[in-house]
Scaffold this motif. Sequence first.
Motif, PDB file in Angstrom:
ATOM      1  N   ARG A 192       0.839  -1.193   0.000  1.00 58.81           N
ATOM      2  CA  ARG A 192       0.000   0.000   0.000  1.00 58.81           C
ATOM      3  C   ARG A 192       0.876   1.247   0.000  1.00 58.81           C
ATOM      4  N   PRO A 193       0.394   2.334  -0.589  1.00 59.34           N
ATOM      5  CA  PRO A 193       1.196   3.565  -0.648  1.00 59.34           C
ATOM      6  C   PRO A 193       1.506   4.107   0.739  1.00 59.34           C
ATOM      7  N   ARG A 194       2.714   4.628   0.874  1.00 51.58           N
ATOM      8  CA  ARG A 194       3.148   5.275   2.109  1.00 51.58           C
ATOM      9  C   ARG A 194       3.922   6.536   1.763  1.00 51.58           C
ATOM     10  N   PRO A 195       3.815   7.571   2.597  1.00 50.01           N
ATOM     11  CA  PRO A 195       4.530   8.820   2.323  1.00 50.01           C
ATOM     12  C   PRO A 195       6.042   8.596   2.271  1.00 50.01           C
ATOM     13  N   GLY A 196       6.672   9.190   1.288  1.00 50.09           N
ATOM     14  CA  GLY A 196       8.122   9.145   1.206  1.00 50.09           C
ATOM     15  C   GLY A 196       8.697   7.885   0.604  1.00 50.09           C
ATOM     16  N   ILE A 197       7.848   6.952   0.130  1.00 51.69           N
ATOM     17  CA  ILE A 197       8.332   5.697  -0.439  1.00 51.69           C
ATOM     18  C   ILE A 197       7.712   5.500  -1.815  1.00 51.69           C
ATOM     19  N   ASP A 198       8.546   5.268  -2.802  1.00 52.29           N
ATOM     20  CA  ASP A 198       8.033   4.913  -4.127  1.00 52.29           C
ATOM     21  C   ASP A 198       7.531   3.474  -4.102  1.00 52.29           C
ATOM     22  N   VAL A 199       6.380   3.233  -4.713  1.00 54.87           N
ATOM     23  CA  VAL A 199       5.804   1.893  -4.773  1.00 54.87           C
ATOM     24  C   VAL A 199       5.521   1.534  -6.225  1.00 54.87           C
ATOM     25  N   VAL A 200       5.916   0.329  -6.605  1.00 51.02           N
ATOM     26  CA  VAL A 200       5.608  -0.212  -7.927  1.00 51.02           C
ATOM     27  C   VAL A 200       4.851  -1.517  -7.721  1.00 51.02           C
ATOM     28  N   GLY A 201       3.734  -1.700  -8.417  1.00 53.02           N
ATOM     29  CA  GLY A 201       2.994  -2.932  -8.223  1.00 53.02           C
ATOM     30  C   GLY A 201       1.777  -3.034  -9.114  1.00 53.02           C
ATOM     31  N   PHE A 202       0.993  -4.075  -8.859  1.00 52.20           N
ATOM     32  CA  PHE A 202      -0.230  -4.318  -9.614  1.00 52.20           C
ATOM     33  C   PHE A 202      -1.413  -3.680  -8.906  1.00 52.20           C
TER      34      PHE A 202
END
Length: 354
Positions: free
Chosen positions: A162-172
């Motif tokens: 799940r998205p979190r502040p300050g962290i890039d997330v890549v996913g489906f």
Amino acid sequence: MDSSAKLTRRVTLADVAKMAGVSKQTASRVVNDSPNVTDETRARVKQCIEALGFRPSALARQLNTGRSHTLGIVSNASVGYLVCGEAYVGMLQQTDKMGYALLNKLVTDFAPDNVTSLMDGLIERQVDGVIWAGPDIGDSHTWMDSYPMERLPMPMVAINTRPRPGIDVVGFNNFLGGQNATRHLIGLGRKRVAHLSGPLDRWVASERVLGWRKALEEAGLGDCQRLFVEGNWETSGGGEGLRRLLEIDPKIDAIFVSSDRMALGVLLEAQRMGIRVPEDIAVVSIDNDPQSAFFNPPLTTMTQDTPAMAEAALCLLVRRICERHGEPYPALCAEMPNTSFEHQLIVRGSTVAN
């Protein structure tokens, strides 16, 4: 310098500089692609590098630049998304093309002290960036909610969380995947659409549940939301899941299953019970395992292009590294990658009879 000398000791930058008739500092500028060298000098030094077979020392490069050109990838032992198979091979090839290496770290205990120790170890190894590649299960990602990310001396990209502040997330987009799988069943005229989910401590599984529920609401089938059983991702959970769903409602005419392995268990149990698929119960799943086309009947499923996700995560991480150091992006990362991937439906015999 003759060929025998090249075989008896390592060729040094000083050897290159001597042969080219330039200072060691100038030769270093050429090796590091510094713009402060004339074209004529650059060409002469490169000719000497080729003639001598000079290979820059990774250790010397690290000492000079403070960069290791190593990327850390953290996975949950054998269940990581990107640490085996085609996706991992692709990452190795791509990192090599961009002048990086991968350092794989395995972790099973996500207690705060253990995670802090792991991150400290990566910092000590001077990795230039980190990909957190383990599945979002239990407490595997909760440390991100309290860890002081601003203190990390390198960027980090997380996979399928799940998205979190300050962290890039890549996913489906697992919400959309669950929604579209359910829409497929509803579009076939099915009215009692059940769901056999993955473990609900997995963010991926919980997102697919939400997508299933949303599709039911859209179609005015909100009463089907009670047709739900939590599974375990595995084939063994498929048969049990089907039996439990039929206990809730014997008139179920479709099931969205959250993994191909569980769907195989569903198909096997349906056959044992004399239930026809898809005539009596249509079955759709997510994964597109290579074997799913050979199930009986062949399984309708949603693809997951994990190699493309791995490539995007790697590209995004390298871009963030370049931004932090004020460097141009490598050609492979010239464009901002897509960070949210959609599943694609593959229709087979488990939902549409031949």
